[in-house]
Design a protein around this motif. Structure first.
Motif, PDB file in Angstrom:
ATOM      1  N   PHE A  70      -1.652 -10.066   9.164  1.00  0.00           N
ATOM      2  CA  PHE A  70      -0.655  -9.358   8.345  1.00  0.00           C
ATOM      3  C   PHE A  70       0.371  -8.640   9.212  1.00  0.00           C
ATOM      4  N   GLU A  71       1.578  -8.600   8.700  1.00  0.00           N
ATOM      5  CA  GLU A  71       2.647  -7.883   9.407  1.00  0.00           C
ATOM      6  C   GLU A  71       3.318  -6.903   8.471  1.00  0.00           C
ATOM      7  N   LEU A  72       3.469  -5.692   8.957  1.00  0.00           N
ATOM      8  CA  LEU A  72       4.109  -4.629   8.186  1.00  0.00           C
ATOM      9  C   LEU A  72       5.620  -4.825   8.186  1.00  0.00           C
ATOM     10  N   LEU A  85      19.610  -2.743   7.890  1.00  0.00           N
ATOM     11  CA  LEU A  85      19.541  -1.290   7.996  1.00  0.00           C
ATOM     12  C   LEU A  85      20.348  -0.836   9.212  1.00  0.00           C
ATOM     13  N   ILE A 109      19.659   5.816   9.102  1.00  0.00           N
ATOM     14  CA  ILE A 109      19.158   6.741   8.083  1.00  0.00           C
ATOM     15  C   ILE A 109      19.621   8.124   8.512  1.00  0.00           C
ATOM     16  N   LYS A 133       9.771  -0.163   4.947  1.00  0.00           N
ATOM     17  CA  LYS A 133       9.041   1.112   4.939  1.00  0.00           C
ATOM     18  C   LYS A 133       9.986   2.265   5.259  1.00  0.00           C
ATOM     19  N   SER A 134      10.790   2.079   6.312  1.00  0.00           N
ATOM     20  CA  SER A 134      11.733   3.137   6.704  1.00  0.00           C
ATOM     21  C   SER A 134      12.706   3.433   5.571  1.00  0.00           C
ATOM     22  N   ASP A 175       3.851   0.907   2.486  1.00  0.00           N
ATOM     23  CA  ASP A 175       3.569  -0.089   3.513  1.00  0.00           C
ATOM     24  C   ASP A 175       3.408  -1.448   2.850  1.00  0.00           C
ATOM     25  N   ALA A 209      26.224  -6.682   6.690  1.00  0.00           N
ATOM     26  CA  ALA A 209      25.399  -7.889   6.737  1.00  0.00           C
ATOM     27  C   ALA A 209      24.093  -7.703   5.980  1.00  0.00           C
ATOM     28  N   VAL A 253       8.444  -3.126   8.544  1.00  0.00           N
ATOM     29  CA  VAL A 253       8.768  -1.781   9.017  1.00  0.00           C
ATOM     30  C   VAL A 253      10.112  -1.311   8.461  1.00  0.00           C
ATOM     31  N   GLU A 254      11.048  -2.214   8.376  1.00  0.00           N
ATOM     32  CA  GLU A 254      12.377  -1.810   7.901  1.00  0.00           C
ATOM     33  C   GLU A 254      12.315  -1.345   6.442  1.00  0.00           C
ATOM     34  N   TYR A 306       2.956  -5.404   3.431  1.00  0.00           N
ATOM     35  CA  TYR A 306       2.547  -6.378   4.439  1.00  0.00           C
ATOM     36  C   TYR A 306       2.750  -7.796   3.898  1.00  0.00           C
ATOM     37  N   TYR A 361       0.858  -1.180   0.000  1.00  0.00           N
ATOM     38  CA  TYR A 361       0.000   0.000   0.000  1.00  0.00           C
ATOM     39  C   TYR A 361       0.894   1.229   0.000  1.00  0.00           C
TER      40      TYR A 361
END
Lengths: 921, 342
Positions: free
Chosen positions: A558-560, A622, A625, A565-566, A508, A619, A562-563, A510, A461
């Motif tokens: 569902f799981e976002l 992330l 940033i 996305k960032s 996003d 490795a 996150v990494e 998922y 999304y």
């Protein structure tokens, strides 16, 4: 060889140009000031229907002094007192000579009415059409620089719904299409970033995040009075144009009589079997006893439901995609102009335009990943709007001994993507394909349409918002002068433009470990009855709305990520400022039949930007940033000289030598990085990118026909230094330097090439074939052809540590060898029927890691039809049909046998009514 | 003038229509900031040897975007209110009477490295009925992860034979009772507790240090990926043990040299150890011989990780495990045969 010879002579030519200009300036030093003079002002119009004759030539006989009427037929001219003979000429009209007695210090206002010399122009029914063409050709003939002009009437003769498609009819203009509709323009074999786009003489910002050039499908052609394509630059124009400068001019009120015109039409798209419709309405009137106040308001709306059938492949990865597009596009626009003429000397104006383009796209596709024995089934649902706003507030003042023009403009371009959804399911299915013959792939993939075999992979999304704003102020002062028998105008001016550009995204993605049903729980009936004329079965596509309802009802599954996305949001977002200050000094000097225009322009640019740098540790995780800021600045001094020599009344010889440059796109210089590991594509900024500088030579011979037509031939040459091209490093490693973290990723980055040379020939022929007998005399021909050839030098793609300086030559991206138009029309007093062919030659689109990976867009010829019938003086029925022969968009890698993509649109048509309710009629 | 106004109004209406966008069949997803908290099993599988007296299940909250923006990869944002999570035994394989096996249970969470909620006397109202397999527990506010500990009868499944059938219990989350908290449970995921048969390869195996050839073979095999092991002297080694767990192989070298270890305020003298942990990719279970493959990661000086693969065969005879393994690191490989005993 020819290019090399030209290249060697360029340095000498530069010196000649500068010397010529200095001589011209020194002649001004001996000039006599116009202390006692007369200001002639006036408007030229048609004696019968009062339409304004923009581009009319106004010359004082026996003196090297004259001017050209603007788009609204208005002109102003300084001259000495006494008795003069003023000659007004206009293609298709009888020349008119006025004898005037002028007193020193006076202002003389003239209303000049010309009578047509062409029978068709006397017909009030047909007049609108031919007058538009006449207006365009007159402006083109009398312009000081080499330019092509398309009037609104001429736009209406072709079935071109947006500004880009209208421009494809101009000699030397190629267009890039999106879903079959024109979007970007490429002028004289140069990519879109080499051409600047203006509205009412001022550059407009691009709604898109990464680029400067404007997608012209956002601007409805109904909003425009005319389009100018300047192929040579004068010092009073922005210098950041190498291919050319496109100016979109909105309309102004013309007459004291209220005037309403418009159109309404409906149509049909063959591939989607869906209707489309459009409407346009304009009101304009000059108010007051002396018509001091002019008001114009124009609105339009266009809705098109279209689609395409597409297949494409990545031969290196042995992946095949079948893509089924469904789109709903709208174009709406509102423009208005208010101008107030205080008196003969002073006027102010306010012009505004707002245009909005929306694009709802559903993309349903299969990806056959043969090496992994997997097939992906995806559906994308995206809405995008692009809006462009421009308001200009300015004034024109004629004082004793000089004139002053000034203007402030605010413009903005916004691209808003409130939602961009894509859901992917994947199945373990073996497949294979081959592309023999290059037309369609032969696919073997048993059961790939069975939705129950596909398990959920991920759903993305996304959304984004890009905004670009310009605030510009400028002025110019013109001082008329005389040197002996010749006259001229010394002009100088300055300009400042403050740009702010920003881009933010949300992404996003998922995933789900379990619990999401297979794709058959979300599929729906096919949207189209057949895909690629029944060659492939697209099965039952996934309905995005149905999936989203499941997502909202079962968020716990569902799981976002996150990494991701960032990373994605940090990498792509940026904001930047660009301040440009410019000044120019030039003169326009008329020596009998020779008009020499020359001068210098200086432009200084300061750029500052803020973006984010993403650090990925060794490795692959992330790490951080970090905000990153940077600045860059550059200056250019641009000498520019143009000459126009009138060989005869209808024949001009033109020459131009001009320096210019092209700025890098923001997305190219900002060191933000976009890495899509899933698609294995990385877009990297290049903060060390330099602007491309260019030296442009032009020679053009043009002959105009008295019955409104033109035959022209020209040659142009451009030498580019540090040209910018988009290089794709296939299967590279990220980052480009240091320890590789991501292997086997395609890296796209703008880079400076060394030098490039481009040479071209341009021919145009346009006239009524009234020399033919009988009905054939009603035919008219519109044709043009442009040949370009380029050679660019870049670091060899075979270069390595052992031979880092190795170079190779290839043609410039965007340069098509052959571009042309051919249109044949039959026109009588009521009926106009036109068949028009537009040919875009093949061109290099992306430079790959090696020559076999270079992506070329294949040549394409589109055949369109338009016709209209005048029911009465006020109403005209019209019909238009586009892409009659279902020409696909095609691209290939390296060799024509390695097809990259073929996309089909079928044809679409419109039928409607145009009306012109001038209350004076 | 009236007509003009009428036409201008029409123009305005036309423009308004133009601004309207028809979002046919558009269903917008829940935005991340309104996306509910999700409670799920931290792992999908767990296992203990058949003579173990307990097993545990971890419940956790799914990572979210860090509201402070500090944790870029996201973090668990604890709940604001206590909620009750309901779970159930969704499948039972090879265990005749669950009520005879599972005796009791408790729930706890870690307050810090040395203190648990149990130590502080915090009751999470753990309820479980082995007869029906249904249970519930309070997932407390302010907590990132909690543990359900099931006490089992250590003799009930502890036999002396290598079982041919798998023995396992599968749990699923059913629902959550949350008054005001925006929280759901992942009902699709399951946690499977596997009973590991200690007559098979699972469990700890010790290398015979009196066999110098075996010690040398061990050094060569694992010295490829560990400098300390490559430099070992037999005289310095107290014990070498290889343990096969559910999804992991641990190689432990216990040295004679000791060190003082401070743990939760208590200082203890312990032997120094060298430890390798490898993730099992493949392991034959419920059999006395089979294949195994495991991967480990070697950290290089620049922080990057280099993967190595340990693969081969095993066979068990009486109390002795024979491993025929090859360790591969890039283009180097070492093959060795090790004999270990329980």
């Amino acid at each position: 060889m020819f290019l090399q010879v030209l290249d060697q002579k360029l340095f000498c030519m530069k010196q000649v140009v500068i010397l010529s200009f200095l001589l011209l300036l020194s002649s001004i030093g001996w000039a006599q000031p116009f202390n006692e003079y007369v200001l002639l002002k006036g408007v030229v119009d048609d004696a019968k229907n009062k339409s304004k004759l923009g581009g009319a030539s106004i010359q004082i006989k026996g003196a090297n002094n004259g001017t050209i009427a603007d788009l609204n037929g208005a002109f102003s001219l300084y001259t000495k007192p006494g008795t003069i003979q003023l000659e007004i000429s206009y293609l298709g009209y009888r020349d008119t000579v006025l004898e005037l007695q002028l007193e020193a210090g006076a202002v003389r206002n003239l209303q000049i009415h010309l009578s047509s010399s062409t029978p068709e122009l006397n017909s009030v029914v047909i007049a609108g059409y031919l007058q538009g063409q006449a207006k365009a050709l007159n402006q083109q003939k009398n312009a000081d620089n080499i330019r092509n002009i398309i009037s609104s009437d001429q736009i209406g003769r072709f079935p071109d719904p947006n500004a880009a498609e209208a421009l494809q009819r101009v000699p030397g203009v190629n267009i890039e299409r999106d879903q079959g509709e024109g979007r970007y323009v490429l002028v004289r074999g140069l990519a879109p970033q080499f051409t600047n786009i203006n509205i009412n003489g001022e550059q407009i910002p691009s709604p898109e995040a990464d680029v400067r050039f404007v997608a012209l499908d956002a601007i409805p052609s109904d909003q425009l009075a005319s389009i100018e394509v300047s192929k040579t630059l004068s010092p009073d124009m922005d210098g950041d144009a190498v291919g050319g400068s496109v100016n979109l001019i909105t309309r102004m009120a013309q007459s004291k009589l209220p005037h309403i015109n418009g159109s309404i039409a409906g149509g049909y798209n063959a591939i989607m079997k869906q209707p489309n419709w459009q409407g346009q309405l304009q009101f304009d009137q000059r108010l007051g006893k002396k018509e001091k106040l002019g008001i114009l308001l124009n609105g339009n709306y266009y809705l098109n439901q279209l689609g395409s059938d597409n297949w494409e492949q990545a031969p290196n990865d042995k992946e095949l995609e079948l893509r089924d597009y469904e789109l709903t596009r709208t174009r709406s626009g509102l423009s208005g102009t208010i101008d107030y003429r205080f008196n003969n000397r002073h006027e102010i104006y306010f012009r505004g335009i707002y245009s909005r383009f929306t694009d709802r796209e559903w993309r349903r596709r299969y990806v056959f990943i043969t090496e992994d024995e997997e097939v992906e089934k995806l559906t994308k649902d995206r809405f995008e709007s692009q809006s462009i706003t421009a308001v200009n507030l300015g004034g024109k003042h004629r004082f004793n001994g000089f004139y002053l023009n000034y203007e402030g403009q605010y413009s903005s371009g916004i691209q808003n993507t409130p939602y961009d959804h894509e859901v992917a399911f994947i199945a373990d299915l073996p497949s294979s394909y081959s592309v023999t013959g290059g037309k369609f792939p032969q696919l073997i993939a048993d059961g790939y349409t069975n939705s129950s075999k596909y398990e959920f992979d991920e759903v993305a999304y996304g959304g984004s918002y890009a905004k670009d704003q310009n605030a510009t102020v400028k002025f110019e002062i013109g001082i008329p002068y005389r040197t002996g028998a010749s006259t001229g105008t010394l002009k100088f001016g300055a300009k400042a433009r403050f740009k702010q550009k920003s881009y933010t995204i949300s992404n996003d993605v998922y995933g789900a470990d379990a619990g999401v049903p297979t794709a058959d729980a979300f599929d729906e009936a096919p949207i189209k009855s057949e895909f690629l004329k029944g060659r492939f079965d697209m099965g039952r596509p996934i309905n995005m709305g149905r999936f989203n309802r499941f997502f909202n009802a079962n968020p716990g599954l569902f799981e976002l990520d996150v990494e991701s996305k960032s990373i994605d949001e940090a990498l792509e977002s940026f904001d930047a400022k660009e301040n440009v200050v410019a000044g120019f000094l030039m003169t326009r000097h008329q020596f009998s039949k020779l008009v020499l225009t020359g001068g210098f322009r200086f432009e200084h640019t300061d750029v500052s930007y803020n973006s984010k740098d993403v650090l990925i540790d060794a490795a692959g995780d992330l790490e951080a940033i970090r905000p990153v800021s940077g600045t860059s600045s550059y200056s250019f001094l641009l000498p520019q000289v143009q000459a126009k020599y009138e060989l005869s009344k209808y024949t001009n010889l033109r020459a131009s030598v001009a320096s210019s440059y092209a700025r890098p796109n923001f997305g190219e210089i900002i060191p933000a990085q976009e890495i899509n590991r899933e698609d294995r594509v990385a877009n990297l900024g290049n903060p060390s990118l330099k602007p491309t500088s260019a030296l442009n030579l032009d020679l053009m011979l043009e002959h105009y026909f008295g019955n409104v037509g033109i035959a022209s031939a020209g040659v142009f040459y451009k030498k580019l230094d540090d040209f910018i091209y988009r290089r794709v490093i296939f299967n590279g490693s990220y980052p480009l330097t240091g320890t590789p973290i991501i292997p086997r990723i395609d890296i796209i980055q703008a880079q400076n090439g060394n030098t490039a040379n481009l040479v071209g020939l341009e021919f145009a022929f346009q006239r009524k074939l009234d020399f033919l007998p009988g009905y054939l005399s009603k035919l008219s021909l519109y044709t043009n052809y442009t040949y370009t050839h380029s050679k660019a030098t870049i670091q060899s793609r075979d270069a390595d540590e052992t031979k880092p300086d190795a170079t190779e030559k290839f043609r410039l991206p965007g340069q098509a060898t052959h571009v042309g138009n051919l249109a044949l029309a039959y026109e009588n007093k009521k009926l106009v029927v036109r068949i028009a062919a537009n040919f875009n030659g093949e061109y290099l689109s992306e430079v790959g890691g090696n020559s076999s990976e270079d992506l070329y867009i294949k040549s394409r010829m589109q055949l369109d039809f338009s016709g209209s019938y005048a029911v009465s003086q006020r109403f005209r029925l019209f019909a238009e049909a586009l892409n009659l022969t279902n020409q696909p968009f095609e691209s290939y890698f390296g060799s024509k046998s390695v097809v990259a993509q073929r996309e089909f649109y079928r044809s679409w048509a419109r039928f409607g009514l145009k009306f012109d309710l001038g209350f004076g009629k | 003038m009236k007509n003009n106004l009428l036409l201008l109004s029409s123009l305005f209406m036309l423009f308004c229509i133009g601004c309207d966008k028809k979002n046919k069949d558009l269903v917008l997803p829940v935005k991340p900031e309104k996306f509910p908290q999700v409670i799920r099993f931290a792992d999908e599988i767990g296992g203990e040897l058949e003579d173990s007296d307990e097993f545990s299940i971890d419940l956790t909250l799914v990572d979210r975007v860090d509201p402070e923006g500090e944790e870029l990869g996201g973090k668990v944002v604890p709940l604001q209110q206590d909620v009750r999570v309901f779970f159930t035994v969704s499948d039972n394989m090879g265990i005749d009477d669950l009520a005879s096996y599972i005796k009791a249970g408790t729930a706890l969470y870690e307050i810090d490295a040395c203190t648990s909620s149990e130590d502080e006397g915090i009751d999470l109202d753990f309820q479980f009925d082995p007869a029906t397999g249904n249970g519930s527990v309070v997932f407390p506010k302010g907590v990132e992860e909690m543990e359900l500990v099931f006490e089992v009868d250590e003799d009930y499944l502890n036999d002396a034979v290598l079982n041919e059938e798998e023995r396992a219990i599968e749990f699923k989350l059913v629902s959550v009772d949350a008054a005001t908290e925006n929280v759901v449970v992942n009902t699709a995921l399951s946690f499977t507790y596997e009973v590991l048969d200690d007559e098979g390869v699972h469990g700890a195996w010790e290398l015979d240090l009196e066999n110098t050839a075996q010690f040398a073979a061990f050094k060569e095999l694992f010295g490829l990926v560990n400098e300390d092991i490559a430099a070992l002297n037999l005289a310095d080694v107290e014990k070498i043990e290889i343990t096969f767990e559910l999804e992991e192989v641990k190689v432990l070298v216990e040295l004679k040299e000791t060190e003082l270890l401070d743990e939760c305020g208590e200082t203890e003298e312990v032997n120094k150890v060298i430890e390798l942990e490898l993730e099992l990719e493949e392991l034959s279970t419920l059999t006395s011989s089979g294949e195994l493959e495991a991967t480990g990661e070697l950290e290089l000086e620049d922080g990057s990780l280099l993967e190595y693969v340990l693969a081969g065969e095993f066979s068990i005879l009486d109390n002795e495990l024979k491993l025929e393994l090859t360790n591969e690191l890039e283009e180097e490989s070492v093959t060795a045969e090790l004999l270990l005993t329980r």
